[in-house]
Design an enzyme around this catalytic site. Sequence first.
Site, PDB file in Angstrom:
ATOM      1  N   GLY A   1       5.448   2.393  -1.230  1.00  0.00           N
ATOM      2  CA  GLY A   1       4.429   0.081  -1.127  1.00  0.00           C
ATOM      3  C   GLY A   1       5.366  -0.328  -0.345  1.00  0.00           C
ATOM      4  N   ALA A   2       6.605   0.090   0.185  1.00  0.00           N
ATOM      5  CA  ALA A   2       7.550  -1.182   0.279  1.00  0.00           C
ATOM      6  C   ALA A   2       7.025  -2.754   2.088  1.00  0.00           C
ATOM      7  CB  ALA A   2       8.771  -0.631   1.095  1.00  0.00           C
ATOM      8  N   ASN A   3       6.291  -2.443   2.514  1.00  0.00           N
ATOM      9  CA  ASN A   3       5.719  -2.662   3.558  1.00  0.00           C
ATOM     10  C   ASN A   3       4.928  -4.202   2.985  1.00  0.00           C
ATOM     11  OD1 ASN A   3       3.477  -0.744   3.120  1.00  0.00           O
ATOM     12  ND2 ASN A   3       1.819  -2.472   3.973  1.00  0.00           N
TER      13      ASN A   3
ATOM     14  N   GLY B   1       4.110  -7.497  -0.346  1.00  0.00           N
ATOM     15  CA  GLY B   1       4.230  -7.908  -1.574  1.00  0.00           C
ATOM     16  C   GLY B   1       4.955  -7.653  -2.460  1.00  0.00           C
TER      17      GLY B   1
ATOM     18  N   GLY C   1       7.193  -5.514  -3.358  1.00  0.00           N
ATOM     19  CA  GLY C   1       7.507  -3.856  -2.848  1.00  0.00           C
ATOM     20  C   GLY C   1       8.258  -4.266  -1.000  1.00  0.00           C
TER      21      GLY C   1
ATOM     22  N   TYR D   1      -7.260   0.797 -13.825  1.00  0.00           N
ATOM     23  CA  TYR D   1      -5.794   0.307 -14.117  1.00  0.00           C
ATOM     24  C   TYR D   1      -5.301  -0.082 -14.883  1.00  0.00           C
ATOM     25  CZ  TYR D   1      -2.601  -3.465 -11.939  1.00  0.00           C
ATOM     26  OH  TYR D   1      -1.496  -3.883 -10.638  1.00  0.00           O
TER      27      TYR D   1
HETATM   28  N1  LIG Z   1       1.060  -9.218  -7.892  1.00  0.00           N
HETATM   29  C1  LIG Z   1       1.029  -8.160  -9.398  1.00  0.00           C
HETATM   30  O1  LIG Z   1       0.773  -9.508  -9.621  1.00  0.00           O
HETATM   31  C2  LIG Z   1       1.034  -7.315 -10.101  1.00  0.00           C
HETATM   32  C3  LIG Z   1       1.480  -8.123 -11.664  1.00  0.00           C
HETATM   33  C4  LIG Z   1       1.301  -6.244 -11.901  1.00  0.00           C
HETATM   34  C5  LIG Z   1       1.859  -5.582 -11.627  1.00  0.00           C
HETATM   35  N2  LIG Z   1       1.867  -5.943  -9.955  1.00  0.00           N
HETATM   36  C6  LIG Z   1       2.389  -4.580  -9.974  1.00  0.00           C
HETATM   37  O2  LIG Z   1       3.258  -4.048  -8.225  1.00  0.00           O
HETATM   38  C7  LIG Z   1       3.039  -2.952  -7.471  1.00  0.00           C
HETATM   39  C8  LIG Z   1       2.935  -3.641  -6.372  1.00  0.00           C
HETATM   40  O3  LIG Z   1       2.204  -4.678  -6.039  1.00  0.00           O
HETATM   41  P1  LIG Z   1       2.182  -5.852  -5.291  1.00  0.00           P
HETATM   42  O4  LIG Z   1       1.226  -6.725  -6.473  1.00  0.00           O
HETATM   43  O5  LIG Z   1       2.634  -5.988  -4.507  1.00  0.00           O
HETATM   44  O6  LIG Z   1       0.504  -5.043  -4.022  1.00  0.00           O
HETATM   45  P2  LIG Z   1       0.496  -5.128  -3.188  1.00  0.00           P
HETATM   46  O7  LIG Z   1       0.870  -6.400  -1.958  1.00  0.00           O
HETATM   47  O8  LIG Z   1      -1.067  -4.753  -1.981  1.00  0.00           O
HETATM   48  O9  LIG Z   1       1.355  -3.910  -2.298  1.00  0.00           O
HETATM   49  C9  LIG Z   1       0.912  -2.259  -3.151  1.00  0.00           C
HETATM   50  C10 LIG Z   1       1.930  -1.185  -2.109  1.00  0.00           C
HETATM   51  O10 LIG Z   1       1.424  -0.139  -1.923  1.00  0.00           O
HETATM   52  C11 LIG Z   1       1.411   0.402  -1.198  1.00  0.00           C
HETATM   53  N3  LIG Z   1       0.176   1.772  -2.122  1.00  0.00           N
HETATM   54  C12 LIG Z   1      -1.233   1.591  -1.981  1.00  0.00           C
HETATM   55  N4  LIG Z   1      -1.337   2.765  -2.237  1.00  0.00           N
HETATM   56  C13 LIG Z   1      -0.298   3.686  -1.624  1.00  0.00           C
HETATM   57  C14 LIG Z   1      -0.638   4.731  -1.477  1.00  0.00           C
HETATM   58  N5  LIG Z   1      -2.312   5.640  -1.707  1.00  0.00           N
HETATM   59  N6  LIG Z   1       0.563   5.516  -0.748  1.00  0.00           N
HETATM   60  C15 LIG Z   1       1.131   4.796  -0.378  1.00  0.00           C
HETATM   61  N7  LIG Z   1       1.307   3.766  -0.797  1.00  0.00           N
HETATM   62  C16 LIG Z   1       0.053   2.829  -1.337  1.00  0.00           C
HETATM   63  C17 LIG Z   1       0.104  -0.437  -0.404  1.00  0.00           C
HETATM   64  O11 LIG Z   1       0.003   0.237   1.121  1.00  0.00           O
HETATM   65  P3  LIG Z   1      -0.284  -1.004   2.151  1.00  0.00           P
HETATM   66  O12 LIG Z   1       0.348  -2.498   2.488  1.00  0.00           O
HETATM   67  O13 LIG Z   1      -1.004   0.327   3.118  1.00  0.00           O
HETATM   68  O14 LIG Z   1      -2.312  -0.565   1.067  1.00  0.00           O
HETATM   69  C18 LIG Z   1       1.739  -1.933  -0.424  1.00  0.00           C
HETATM   70  O15 LIG Z   1       2.549  -2.014   0.343  1.00  0.00           O
HETATM   71  C19 LIG Z   1       2.494  -2.272  -7.784  1.00  0.00           C
HETATM   72  O16 LIG Z   1       2.459  -1.468  -8.304  1.00  0.00           O
HETATM   73  C20 LIG Z   1       1.137  -2.941  -8.180  1.00  0.00           C
HETATM   74  O17 LIG Z   1       0.359  -2.391  -9.825  1.00  0.00           O
HETATM   75  C21 LIG Z   1       1.648  -6.343  -9.252  1.00  0.00           C
END
Ligand SMILES: NC(=O)c1ccc[n+]([C@@H]2O[C@H](COP(=O)([O-])OP(=O)(O)OC[C@H]3O[C@@H](n4cnc5c(N)ncnc54)[C@H](OP(=O)(O)O)[C@@H]3O)[C@@H](O)[C@H]2O)c1
Length: 307
Positions: free
Chosen positions: A20-22, A24, A26, A174
């Site tokens: 998920g490097a693309n 947020g 990541g 979740y």
């Molecule tokens: N942000 C917060 O407040 C928060 C809080 C607690 C935990 N987290 C955790 O932090 C991590 C990063 O999340 P984020 O907040 O940065 O969210 P995000 O911006 O939605 O990024 C999530 C990343 O995961 C990728 N992804 C989703 N489904 C996938 C799949 N089936 N195969 C491969 N890649 C996939 C997405 O790809 P696409 O761009 O293609 O969708 C995106 O690159 C997650 O594990 C999340 O549960 C975040």
Amino acid sequence: MDFKLKDIAAQQGRVAIVTGANNGIGFETTLAMAKYGFKVVMACRNLAKAQQAKANILGKWPAADLEILQVDLSDLDSVGAFAQSFKQRYDRLDVLINNAGVLVYSGKKNKAGIELQFATNHLGHFLLTNLLLELMPDDSASRIVALSSLAHLNAEIYFDDLNCETASDAGAAYGQSKLANLLFADELNRRLGKAGRKIVALAVHPGGSDSGLFDEMSWVMYYTFKILSPFILHSNASAAKPTLFAALSPEVRGGEYFGPQGFMEFRGKVGIAKRSDYSRREDIATKLWEVSEKMTAQSFVIEGLYQ
Ligand SMILES: NC(=O)c1ccc[n+]([C@@H]2O[C@H](COP(=O)([O-])OP(=O)(O)OC[C@H]3O[C@@H](n4cnc5c(N)ncnc54)[C@H](OP(=O)(O)O)[C@@H]3O)[C@@H](O)[C@H]2O)c1
């Protein structure tokens, strides 16, 4: 704990994967890892988004050494294909950051009928780690980092209803998937230790940041979130710091769980994070491991560990 990124030595010659490097957290993790000199493999499901993210990182850090490899973590066949192509290209993996995640409220399932968050956030990473562990040097600088969440605090693993069909709370699935991330990190670390291996597995939560994670919320929740987030949450770059600390700091030990230390652990400096009593249960972690082996149709045996 006052973690200063500038204190970390250059990491040239080391290879990291960020799922998920693309977007947020990541994206920010990948940028920072590249700045330290890692070769970073961006494990992303959408190639167009990944290429755009790679271009954005190169715009900020032209020396970044990045490669995109496609994976859909909700699809175990895709995870297997990713691991195979990674192994064809690389003979080592130093840091595996199991970052990708989805948050859905709609009861979506993957193509095998498994609840999408459990499939993506937990099972995909469980199989990925299983398939790549053999490439990791037996060294305490080798790290496997799981991204859990504050959402684990009220969660359980519903072994009789992993799809959460009967859950009354829309966020139960979740929470379950993020609890699974934490339990998996713990159990992996215990098994590595019992096998006499030095590789470190640990977990973090990022607090809260306005990433793409919340795009599927109802519009009322979404706009409330958008209005409040600048006041209570932090940036994606700050939210990446617990991950970077876990991946890079020589101070960490396996099985630890880090997160921000400010108000409600939403943001702030990195330190030991609060965890639920349920998440400490080794019986649950062991059962989850066994269930995950069955669901991925692959035993996860760590060399040197006799069971
Ligand atoms: N942000 C917060 O407040 C928060 C809080 C607690 C935990 N987290 C955790 O932090 C991590 C990063 O999340 P984020 O907040 O940065 O969210 P995000 O911006 O939605 O990024 C999530 C990343 O995961 C990728 N992804 C989703 N489904 C996938 C799949 N089936 N195969 C491969 N890649 C996939 C997405 O790809 P696409 O761009 O293609 O969708 C995106 O690159 C997650 O594990 C999340 O549960 C975040």
